[in-house]
Design an enzyme around this catalytic site. Structure first.
Site, PDB file in Angstrom:
ATOM      1  CG  LEU A  86      -1.714  -1.396   1.372  1.00  0.00           C
ATOM      2  CD1 LEU A  86      -3.110  -1.043   2.692  1.00  0.00           C
ATOM      3  CD2 LEU A  86      -2.813  -0.637  -0.028  1.00  0.00           C
ATOM      4  N   GLY A  87       1.872   1.382   0.396  1.00  0.00           N
ATOM      5  CA  GLY A  87       2.663   2.458   1.071  1.00  0.00           C
ATOM      6  C   GLY A  87       3.999   1.899   2.215  1.00  0.00           C
ATOM      7  N   GLY A  89       6.984   4.735   4.295  1.00  0.00           N
ATOM      8  CA  GLY A  89       7.215   6.053   4.704  1.00  0.00           C
ATOM      9  C   GLY A  89       8.706   5.174   5.573  1.00  0.00           C
ATOM     10  N   GLY A  90       8.806   5.926   7.397  1.00  0.00           N
ATOM     11  CA  GLY A  90      10.066   5.622   7.594  1.00  0.00           C
ATOM     12  C   GLY A  90      10.390   4.777   8.243  1.00  0.00           C
ATOM     13  CG  PHE A  91       7.429   2.152  10.885  1.00  0.00           C
ATOM     14  CD1 PHE A  91       8.083   2.156  12.669  1.00  0.00           C
ATOM     15  CD2 PHE A  91       6.905   1.078  11.063  1.00  0.00           C
ATOM     16  CE1 PHE A  91       7.354   1.679  13.643  1.00  0.00           C
ATOM     17  CE2 PHE A  91       6.547   0.382  12.372  1.00  0.00           C
ATOM     18  CZ  PHE A  91       6.722   0.352  13.190  1.00  0.00           C
ATOM     19  N   GLY A  92       8.393   1.889   7.463  1.00  0.00           N
ATOM     20  CA  GLY A  92       9.019   0.331   6.313  1.00  0.00           C
ATOM     21  C   GLY A  92       7.091   0.376   6.370  1.00  0.00           C
ATOM     22  CB  VAL A  94       1.496   0.377   4.629  1.00  0.00           C
ATOM     23  CG1 VAL A  94       0.194   0.216   5.037  1.00  0.00           C
ATOM     24  CG2 VAL A  94       2.402   0.765   5.797  1.00  0.00           C
ATOM     25  CG  ASP A 209       5.488  13.401  10.662  1.00  0.00           C
ATOM     26  OD1 ASP A 209       6.324  14.277  10.589  1.00  0.00           O
ATOM     27  OD2 ASP A 209       6.152  12.593   9.954  1.00  0.00           O
TER      28      ASP A 209
HETATM   29  N1  LIG Z   1      -4.573   2.550   7.004  1.00  0.00           N
HETATM   30  C1  LIG Z   1      -3.735   2.567   6.229  1.00  0.00           C
HETATM   31  N2  LIG Z   1      -4.859   2.475   4.397  1.00  0.00           N
HETATM   32  C2  LIG Z   1      -3.816   2.821   3.757  1.00  0.00           C
HETATM   33  N3  LIG Z   1      -3.359   3.000   3.262  1.00  0.00           N
HETATM   34  C3  LIG Z   1      -2.171   2.769   4.347  1.00  0.00           C
HETATM   35  C4  LIG Z   1      -2.813   2.733   5.460  1.00  0.00           C
HETATM   36  N4  LIG Z   1      -2.035   3.436   6.455  1.00  0.00           N
HETATM   37  C5  LIG Z   1      -0.685   3.486   6.309  1.00  0.00           C
HETATM   38  N5  LIG Z   1      -0.815   3.276   4.143  1.00  0.00           N
HETATM   39  C6  LIG Z   1       0.026   3.320   2.797  1.00  0.00           C
HETATM   40  O1  LIG Z   1       1.681   3.706   3.948  1.00  0.00           O
HETATM   41  C7  LIG Z   1       1.942   4.678   3.873  1.00  0.00           C
HETATM   42  C8  LIG Z   1       2.744   5.173   4.905  1.00  0.00           C
HETATM   43  O2  LIG Z   1       1.726   5.109   5.982  1.00  0.00           O
HETATM   44  P1  LIG Z   1       2.718   5.527   7.475  1.00  0.00           P
HETATM   45  O3  LIG Z   1       1.733   5.524   8.676  1.00  0.00           O
HETATM   46  O4  LIG Z   1       3.057   7.073   6.674  1.00  0.00           O
HETATM   47  O5  LIG Z   1       4.465   5.109   7.972  1.00  0.00           O
HETATM   48  P2  LIG Z   1       5.853   5.747   8.323  1.00  0.00           P
HETATM   49  O6  LIG Z   1       5.571   5.729   9.843  1.00  0.00           O
HETATM   50  O7  LIG Z   1       6.412   5.363   7.472  1.00  0.00           O
HETATM   51  O8  LIG Z   1       5.636   7.165   7.584  1.00  0.00           O
HETATM   52  C9  LIG Z   1       0.618   6.247   3.674  1.00  0.00           C
HETATM   53  O9  LIG Z   1       1.527   6.914   3.122  1.00  0.00           O
HETATM   54  C10 LIG Z   1       0.127   5.003   3.061  1.00  0.00           C
HETATM   55  O10 LIG Z   1       0.196   5.083   1.290  1.00  0.00           O
END
Ligand SMILES: Nc1ncnc2c1ncn2[C@@H]1O[C@H](COP(=O)(O)OP(=O)(O)O)[C@@H](O)[C@H]1O
Ligand SMILES: [Mg+2]
Length: 443
Positions: A86-87, A89-92, A94, A209
């Protein structure tokens, strides 16, 4: 200390397991506040007080959250396969999965998003725990729901409700989609309500953030705040601010916070102003591809915001005039206030919500409708929805190629009159909830 062009998250030394030394934070302490019984995270200097996860299982968190095993989450995401990606970020990464009561008794059947800590990434246990503690307790229609978590050996995962349209960043900046003006206002209002809720808590929460990639959208474009890894309890009593290490994202973080590390709810208000500007202009908070004086959106746009005549020149050209002029003026004025150099003169988020509610009621947008070839809109509805779910690059590429062959398209069929082109406020009113986005080729 400077702020980098990405989310900065400091990882403290660890003590739990040799294999994950750099990820574990011995200085996190969980305690229950006498004032409101919400559990808070405290940084304490005594390294002899490691976090005990049983603290969590005895708390009200345990009744809100499901605890999953790593193998269960592996199973529901088909071994974290790229098809379910799905996506990231810095955490890992999804991934999408599906849970039901076979997984846990009483668990409603639902799609979920599973976020997996990347052991080589720049975040760790601290961010994972912060999300569990905040999202496990804070419930609001404009905060993403945390379904549960996994904490097994070195594995750290979070399980959220699935948000069908992914993040706002993709919708606003993907080259081939266009968010309608009313949808932008709806999203701004939803996100503002989420922030106002956090700031209005008995013990305020600073989100820290706020940015387009952390605003998620459900199938009706309802906005929800996600990613609470940097959230922080706000100042209490007579305190004016919390002193912290500087973390956040370049282009969104308030200047006084970057300079001093002093954190208040007004830092979030500044970041909200930046996102409002992104919605108004269709430009990114920072963009290295632009000329130097245009790279920082807030710096570049501020002089235009108070001048009605200049405003038109910075409003997203892709909207092609299909927006409320009065709405754009008020959004610009609101963004200007949120971006005020002095935190004290920035509005409270509760006030921002009220202003956006008024803007959402304005009905002066001209509507220019360019009719698609008949019979197309229906067929394309399904394809659009699939593509909007951000299912990965391969699928996006295919969709992009297909769209290049087409012209202007609408998500819903709209009655077609004698001519193909309409300028009609009545039409706009009649279909305001249905006209969600127009896709324009080749932008
Ligand atoms: N609940 C969700 N449903 C759909 N997509 C999600 C969801 N959570 C995260 N994503 C996707 O994953 C990406 C990274 O999630 P995020 O929680 O922001 O991670 P990080 O902490 O690494 O920044 C989001 O920008 C989105 O595109
Ligand atoms: Mg994020």
């Amino acid at each position: 200390m400077g702020i980098k062009n990405k989310t900065l998250r400091w990882i403290l030394p660890s003590c739990l397991k040799p294999s994950i030394t750099h990820k574990m934070d011995s200085r996190i302490h969980v305690t229950i506040h006498s004032s409101n019984s919400r559990i808070s995270l405290f940084d304490i200097s005594d390294p002899a007080s490691p976090l005990c996860l049983s603290d969590l299982s005895n708390s009200k968190l345990s009744s809100n959250l499901h605890v999953f095993t790593h193998s269960e989450l592996k199973l529901i995401t088909s071994d974290f396969s790229s098809v379910n990606f799905l996506g990231e970020g810095g955490f890992g990464p999804v991934h999408k999965g599906f849970v039901d009561d076979k997984c846990r008794p009483g668990l409603a059947p639902q799609p979920v998003a599973v976020k997996l800590l990347d052991p080589d990434g720049d975040q760790g246990h601290r961010e994972w725990l912060t999300e569990v503690v905040f999202l496990g307790q804070l419930k609001h229609p404009h905060l993403v729901k945390l379904v549960g978590y996994c904490c097994e050996d070195e594995h750290r995962l979070l399980v959220y409700e699935y948000m069908a349209r992914g993040n706002l960043e993709n919708h606003l900046f993907r080259r081939y989609t266009l968010l309608a003006w009313e949808t932008r206002i709806k999203i701004a209002l939803g996100a503002a309500r989420g922030l106002a809720f956090l700031h209005g808590e008995e013990k305020p929460v600073i989100y820290r953030d706020f940015k387009t990639s952390n605003i998620l959208l459900d199938s009706d474009y309802n906005a929800k705040l996600s990613d609470f890894g940097l959230a922080k309890d706000g100042p209490e009593g007579d305190e004016t601010h919390v002193s912290t290490r500087i973390m956040g994202t370049h282009g969104y973080a308030a200047p006084e916070y970057v300079m001093t590390g002093h954190l208040t709810t007004k830092n979030d208000v500044y970041s909200f102003g930046v996102v409002l500007l992104e919605l108004l202009t269709g430009r990114r908070a920072t963009d290295k591809k632009r000329p130097p004086r245009e790279q920082n959106l807030a710096d570049w746009a501020k002089p235009y915001l108070k001048d009605h005549h200049k405003l038109d020149s910075i409003t997203d050209q892709r909207l092609e005039g299909q927006y409320s002029c009065e709405g754009a003026r008020r959004v610009a004025a609101l963004a200007h206030q949120c971006l005020s150099h002095s935190p004290k003169t920035r509005p409270a988020m509760s006030h921002v919500v009220k202003i956006l509610e008024l803007i959402a009621q304005l009905r002066d947008a001209p509507f220019v409708y360019i009719a698609p070839a008949q019979g197309r809109a229906d067929n394309e509805h399904k394809e659009d929805e699939e593509e909007d779910e951000d299912k990965g690059k391969a699928k996006k590429e295919t969709g992009r190629k297909q769209r290049r062959k087409g012209g202007y398209r609408h998500k819903h069929p709209i009655p077609i009159r004698a001519h193909g082109v309409y300028t009609d406020t009545h039409l706009y009113r009649a279909f305001k909830n249905e006209i969600i986005g127009v896709r324009i080729e080749g932008r």
